[in-house]
Design a protein around this motif. Structure first.
Motif, PDB file in Angstrom:
ATOM      1  N   PHE A 111       0.907  -1.342   0.209  1.00 12.55           N
ATOM      2  CA  PHE A 111       0.078  -0.003   0.069  1.00 12.55           C
ATOM      3  C   PHE A 111       0.944   1.432  -0.006  1.00 12.55           C
ATOM      4  O   PHE A 111       1.939   1.316   0.691  1.00 12.55           O
ATOM      5  N   VAL A 162      -2.292   0.048  -4.126  1.00 14.32           N
ATOM      6  CA  VAL A 162      -1.461  -0.773  -4.174  1.00 14.32           C
ATOM      7  C   VAL A 162      -0.446  -0.623  -5.217  1.00 14.32           C
ATOM      8  O   VAL A 162      -0.948  -0.423  -6.356  1.00 14.32           O
ATOM      9  N   VAL A 177      -1.136  -9.228  -2.628  1.00 12.90           N
ATOM     10  CA  VAL A 177      -0.351  -8.426  -1.621  1.00 12.90           C
ATOM     11  C   VAL A 177       0.498  -9.071  -0.563  1.00 12.90           C
ATOM     12  O   VAL A 177       0.062 -10.204  -0.090  1.00 12.90           O
TER      13      VAL A 177
END
Length: 166
Positions: free
Chosen positions: A43, A67, A100
């Motif tokens: 992020f 992101v 992520v």
């Protein structure tokens, strides 16, 4: 002439910042204003009208713009941090499914928190995702409009669905 030996293709099934599938997604181009390479898949926070920086303990949920999307058109030195080079443009995913890095195990449907740490206990992995608010070095801010879309058994990469707007 066909390749007969000595060469292999090593494709993993997921990489940090890689879009999960062909669902509709949105990305914006922003300038890395951090002065350092920012790793793919974390992020990032707004830096002026056209830039981004890694999250820090002063980052609020409102300042997180998305992101950092993995880009295959960037040359990376061997053993270098794969990510957006300093003072260069990069792509920030604001809407869509993306892989992520996480601090631990997560469950599909869990809320997503961006790890920011604190002034006393800086985050070892700023911008990683977590499924809890955490404390000290794992303190995170809730990302409204984001949820985990798969279950994992430990730290590593996990898919999230993200709608921030950036």
């Amino acid at each position: 002439m066909p390749i007969t030996g000595g060469y292999t293709l090593n494709h993993g099934d997921r990489y940090a910042g890689m879009v999960v599938d062909a669902q509709a997604n949105n990305s914006v181009s922003k300038l890395n204003k951090s002065g350092a390479t920012v790793p793919w898949g974390v992020f990032v926070a707004r830096a002026g009208a056209n830039g981004f920086v890694p999250v820090t303990h002063t980052t609020t949920a409102a300042s997180i713009i998305g992101v950092l999307r993995r880009e295959l058109n960037r040359a990376q030195l061997d053993d270098a941090v794969g990510g957006a080079p300093r003072d260069r443009d990069a792509t920030v995913l604001t809407v869509g499914p993306v892989f992520v890095p996480t601090l631990g195990a997560v469950n599909a449907g869990d809320a997503v928190y961006a790890v920011i740490g604190t002034d006393v206990a800086p985050a070892a992995n700023p911008g990683f995702a977590n499924n809890a608010a955490g404390s000290a070095a794992t303190t995170g801010v809730l990302i409204a409009g984001a949820k985990f879309i798969e279950t994992t058994s430990g730290a590593g990469l996990a898919a999230i669905s993200l709608v921030i707007g950036g």
